[in-house]
Design an enzyme around this catalytic site. Structure first.
Site, short mmCIF file in Angstrom:
data_model
loop_
_atom_site.label_atom_id
_atom_site.label_comp_id
_atom_site.label_asym_id
_atom_site.label_seq_id
_atom_site.Cartn_x
_atom_site.Cartn_y
_atom_site.Cartn_z
N TYR A 163 -7.85 -33.60 -19.14
CA TYR A 163 -6.46 -33.14 -19.21
C TYR A 163 -6.41 -31.60 -19.32
O TYR A 163 -5.63 -30.94 -18.63
CB TYR A 163 -5.83 -33.80 -20.44
N LYS B 129 -4.61 -29.02 -16.83
CA LYS B 129 -3.51 -28.21 -17.32
C LYS B 129 -3.75 -26.72 -17.12
O LYS B 129 -2.81 -25.95 -16.86
CB LYS B 129 -3.25 -28.51 -18.80
P1 NAI Z 1 6.14 -38.54 -21.45
O1 NAI Z 1 5.02 -39.49 -21.32
O2 NAI Z 1 7.20 -38.84 -22.44
O3 NAI Z 1 6.81 -38.34 -20.06
C1 NAI Z 1 6.06 -38.19 -18.90
C2 NAI Z 1 6.75 -38.93 -17.80
O4 NAI Z 1 6.03 -38.73 -16.59
C3 NAI Z 1 6.82 -40.42 -18.01
O5 NAI Z 1 8.16 -40.86 -17.93
C4 NAI Z 1 6.01 -41.00 -16.89
O6 NAI Z 1 6.49 -42.23 -16.39
C5 NAI Z 1 6.07 -39.93 -15.86
N1 NAI Z 1 4.96 -40.01 -14.92
C6 NAI Z 1 3.66 -40.21 -15.22
N2 NAI Z 1 2.94 -40.22 -14.08
C7 NAI Z 1 3.79 -40.02 -13.06
C8 NAI Z 1 3.63 -39.91 -11.67
N3 NAI Z 1 2.43 -40.01 -11.09
N4 NAI Z 1 4.71 -39.65 -10.92
C9 NAI Z 1 5.95 -39.58 -11.47
N5 NAI Z 1 6.15 -39.67 -12.80
C10 NAI Z 1 5.09 -39.89 -13.59
O7 NAI Z 1 5.50 -37.15 -21.73
P2 NAI Z 1 6.05 -35.77 -22.35
O8 NAI Z 1 5.45 -35.60 -23.68
O9 NAI Z 1 7.49 -35.69 -22.18
O10 NAI Z 1 5.32 -34.73 -21.44
C11 NAI Z 1 5.89 -34.12 -20.32
C12 NAI Z 1 4.93 -33.11 -19.77
O11 NAI Z 1 4.67 -32.14 -20.75
C13 NAI Z 1 3.59 -33.64 -19.37
O12 NAI Z 1 3.15 -32.99 -18.22
C14 NAI Z 1 2.70 -33.30 -20.50
O13 NAI Z 1 1.36 -33.20 -20.13
C15 NAI Z 1 3.28 -32.00 -20.93
N6 NAI Z 1 2.97 -31.66 -22.31
C16 NAI Z 1 3.57 -32.30 -23.32
C17 NAI Z 1 3.30 -31.97 -24.61
C18 NAI Z 1 4.02 -32.60 -25.71
O14 NAI Z 1 3.86 -32.13 -26.84
N7 NAI Z 1 4.81 -33.60 -25.49
C19 NAI Z 1 2.27 -30.99 -24.93
C20 NAI Z 1 1.76 -30.28 -23.81
C21 NAI Z 1 2.10 -30.65 -22.54
#
Ligand code: NAI
Length: 716
Positions: free
Chosen positions: A160, A164
């Site tokens: 990851y 990133k």
């Molecule tokens: P989350 O898991 O709540 O939301 C991610 C969404 O992406 C999900 O709804 C999922 O269905 C969708 N998804 C996954 N694979 C997919 C694909 N191939 N095509 C289309 N949609 C897809 O995650 P969250 O926490 O909201 O994270 C959002 C972004 O922020 C991610 O990229 C994550 O890596 C990044 N991030 C989040 C952090 C956090 O503290 N929540 C920390 C650092 C980065």
């Protein structure tokens, strides 16, 4: 900020952060494509539900949105949805993501590939599909969602973290490629409570981190009013901060082997310079493009091409400074808010903000790494016996208020003075365009290092100059602050001698002493004020010999003698009469007209008044008045002489004759006697006008402004 007429595509918008981005864009008028594959947090399964629910939420509040259920791997399909539904695409937020956390050795090929595929390849595919539309419409805003795991590394997230940080590289490059199409691309590293975090953080913390505290950053960066591009921002819990790379000044390691004629570099040499390689405390830089590194690289390539010069014989160091350094230096040499012209030296937003011309003396301590040792000088040197004897400075062009100097330093001569050795070092500084900005000659005296049978004098030395044998033409006194040395040292010379009483005692001083270069700064300011109207561009060169020290809190008096464009000077401590700088001089490009004696060929009594006026032409007055005055002075009813007082064209001028440039704002016709009477307050200007003794032509109101040049008691 509203987003009416804009179309935003948010990937992975069915949950967590993405959902909130989508809602907020819609709330502010954007049409939104809500993309989500609807699988679990590890990338398993699919469902249209998460995207549909967000679309419903948006529609329920009166917004406009469509759902897309494709994986980001098929970027074109997502962009197609936007084009079909709304006809354009303005904003892409690459937010979709999954996790496959495992300690490094346990990461399978599949764990690795799927993470790269969703995060890195997904962002690539979606953005590449949107790019031609953005390019065509000359508008685009892109967000790459990176992560602190990528920036810093995080246990169990090798796959990851790699993806990133890959997104950051992608973002940085798109920022550069997008510039000319008004496409801006930034990366963010959010922390927010979402299902993704549930695998790595306790519930209380997740509860405390709302996506609503991250989304406003995304909206701001995607708004048309934001010019930001190529940035990386961390955001969490209501806080946002920008990140950047810091580059150590580093060290040139290779050495020229005289016998083989080749440049050599070994691991041992790297080890020996390790502290310099890894030192961030002295002049780090913050590069934002590979081009920033080019000049350094070229200078090393040049050095190697030259072959003959080894770092021992000369060294080259880059030193960058900013407005803060410029202001700190000005404060260090006594510029104070109590002085008339202080804003131009202390306030970066001032219209005429500029750098004091002695600023380049700082390279002697901060922009050069020329050690004085046996290798560079050929003699044994006890570092505790080194005294700064003399300094010569020449400035070739006005200094930028922020920028960088590359300084070439070398020892050019070592003179045997019997009681000690005199070492002459030259430091030539170039600006970013490779143009020469300044030259310093530093004369260092090493007590007790003489008698080595060397030459007794050097033709390379810039000698001090004796002042003319008469009373000083002018002098200026200024009390230094008790904290002057504490302040000055922050500009680079941190020798404890200037602050630490016990260290000063070891050197035989009762108290810590002021830096010689600080005293030099005071004197240069006095000369600039007296003879150059504080116009820094008039400064050409300066020479000083440091005779005795100043103790912070003492009063420095600069005695000055003008001879054409050279101002000879000496500096004394008023409290004890000690001469602290001797044999000094400053060369100016020209002496300010107001300081030169006014044209004395005049036959009129009022000519002395004009000469007096010329002394009051300060930059502040010129700014305030901004007009040209013509005086027709009459004697026995006829115009006997015409004078011009130019308070419009800096630095101002007073001379016999009609204005050399343009027309006067107002012409005053008055007799010689009446003008004198008026200037001294004996004749009221209004009265003279109403009785016809003063005739005015042009903008009559301007004549009111003349009072600034007359005596305080004049009635203009
Ligand atoms: P989350 O898991 O709540 O939301 C991610 C969404 O992406 C999900 O709804 C999922 O269905 C969708 N998804 C996954 N694979 C997919 C694909 N191939 N095509 C289309 N949609 C897809 O995650 P969250 O926490 O909201 O994270 C959002 C972004 O922020 C991610 O990229 C994550 O890596 C990044 N991030 C989040 C952090 C956090 O503290 N929540 C920390 C650092 C980065």
């Amino acid at each position: 900020m509203d987003f009416k007429g804009r179309v935003a595509l948010v990937t992975g918008a069915g949950n967590g952060l993405g959902r909130v981005y989508a809602l907020q864009f819609a709330e502010r008028g954007a049409s939104v494509v809500v993309n989500d594959l609807g699988g679990d947090s590890k990338g398993g399964g699919v469902s249209s539900r998460p995207a549909d629910m967000v679309v419903e939420e948006i529609r329920a509040m009166g917004g406009s949105a469509v759902a897309n259920y494709d994986s980001v791997e098929f970027g074109e399909k997502l962009v197609d949805t936007a084009i079909k539904a709304f006809g354009r695409i303005d904003i892409v937020v690459n937010n979709a993501g999954i996790l496959r956390d495992k300690s490094f050795a346990r990461i399978s090929d599949e764990d690795w590939d799927i993470i790269q595929k969703v995060h890195l390849k997904g962002a690539f595919k979606v953005t590449r599909a949107a790019w031609p539309y953005m390019k065509e419409q000359k508008y685009g805003r892109i967000i790459m969602v990176s992560s602190s795991s990528g920036i810093y590394g995080n246990f169990g997230q090798a796959n990851y973290a790699a993806a990133k940080l890959g997104l950051l590289g992608l973002s940085n490059t798109l920022a550069k490629e997008g510039v000319k199409y008004n496409i801006r691309c930034n990366a963010i590293a959010p922390t927010a409570g979402s299902r993704m975090l549930a695998t790595v953080m306790p519930q209380e913390m997740i509860d405390a981190l709302k996506p609503e505290f991250v989304a406003p950053l995304v909206l701001y960066l995607c708004h048309e009013s934001s010019e930001e591009t190529g940035g990386l921002f961390e955001a969490a819990a209501g806080w946002i901060g920008k990140n950047r790379w810091q580059n150590a000044q580093g060290a040139f390691i290779a050495e020229h082997n005289k016998s083989s004629g080749k440049w050599e570099m070994t691991p041992e040499m790297v080890r020996d310079k390790w502290s310099a390689i890894t030192d961030f405390s002295t002049n780090p830089s913050y590069m934002t493009s590979q081009a920033d590194f080019q000049p350094k690289l070229m200078s090393y390539i040049e050095k190697m091409k030259g072959g003959s010069s080894s770092p021992q014989e000369g060294s080259e160091v880059s030193w960058s400074y900013n407005e803060r350094d410029v202001i700190l230096y000005a404060l260090g040499i006594g510029v104070s808010t109590t002085q008339e012209d202080h804003l131009k030296f202390l306030f970066e937003l001032s219209e005429d903000f500029c750098v004091l011309p002695t600023f380049p003396v700082l390279v002697a301590f901060t922009g050069s790494d020329l050690p004085l040792n046996k290798e560079t000088t050929g003699i044994d040197i006890d570092p505790t016996k080194i005294l700064h004897g003399e300094q010569y400075l020449e400035v070739y062009k006005p200094l930028a208020t922020a920028g960088s100097f590359t300084t070439k330093s070398e020892v050019v001569d070592v003179v045997d003075k019997g009681s000690g050795a005199l070492i002459l070092s030259h430091m030539t500084s170039y600006d970013e365009d490779g143009e020469k900005v300044a030259f310093n000659q530093l004369s260092t005296f090493v007590v007790g290092a003489g008698g080595f049978g060397g030459k007794r004098s050097s033709d390379k030395a810039y000698p001090t100059q004796k002042a003319p044998n008469r009373e000083p033409d002018s002098s200026m006194e200024e009390k230094t602050s008790i904290d002057q040395a504490a302040l000055y040292r922050l500009s680079g010379d941190r020798n404890p001698l200037h602050l630490d009483p016990s260290f000063a005692a070891m050197g035989g001083f009762d108290k810590p002493i002021l830096h010689g270069l600080c005293t030099m700064g005071y004197s240069s300011r006095h000369i600039l004020a007296k003879y150059a109207g504080n116009d820094v561009s008039k400064f050409k060169a300066m020479k000083v010999r440091f005779a005795k020290p100043v103790v912070p809190g003492q009063t420095i008096r600069t005695n000055m003698w003008q001879d054409d464009n050279r101002v000879f000077f000496e500096s004394l401590v008023v409290e004890n009469g000690n001469k602290v700088i001797t044999g000094g001089y400053v060369d100016l490009h020209s002496v300010s007209p107001q300081q030169a004696p006014a044209n004395t060929s005049s036959i009129l009594k009022s000519s002395s008044m004009f000469s007096e006026m010329s002394k009051r032409l300060t930059p502040a007055v010129i700014k305030k008045v901004g007009a040209v005055f013509q005086f027709n002075i009459t004697q026995e009813g006829k115009v006997a002489e015409t004078w011009t007082v130019d308070m419009k064209t800096p630095p101002g001028a007073v001379y016999v004759g009609e204005p050399k440039q343009g027309k006067p704002g107002v012409t005053l016709t008055i007799s010689d006697d009446d003008l004198l009477a008026m200037a001294s307050g004996k004749l009221d200007g209004q009265k003279a006008f109403s009785t016809g003794r003063l005739k005015l032509k042009g903008n009559i109101m301007l004549s009111m402004k003349l009072s600034t040049l007359f005596d305080a008691n004049s009635k203009m």
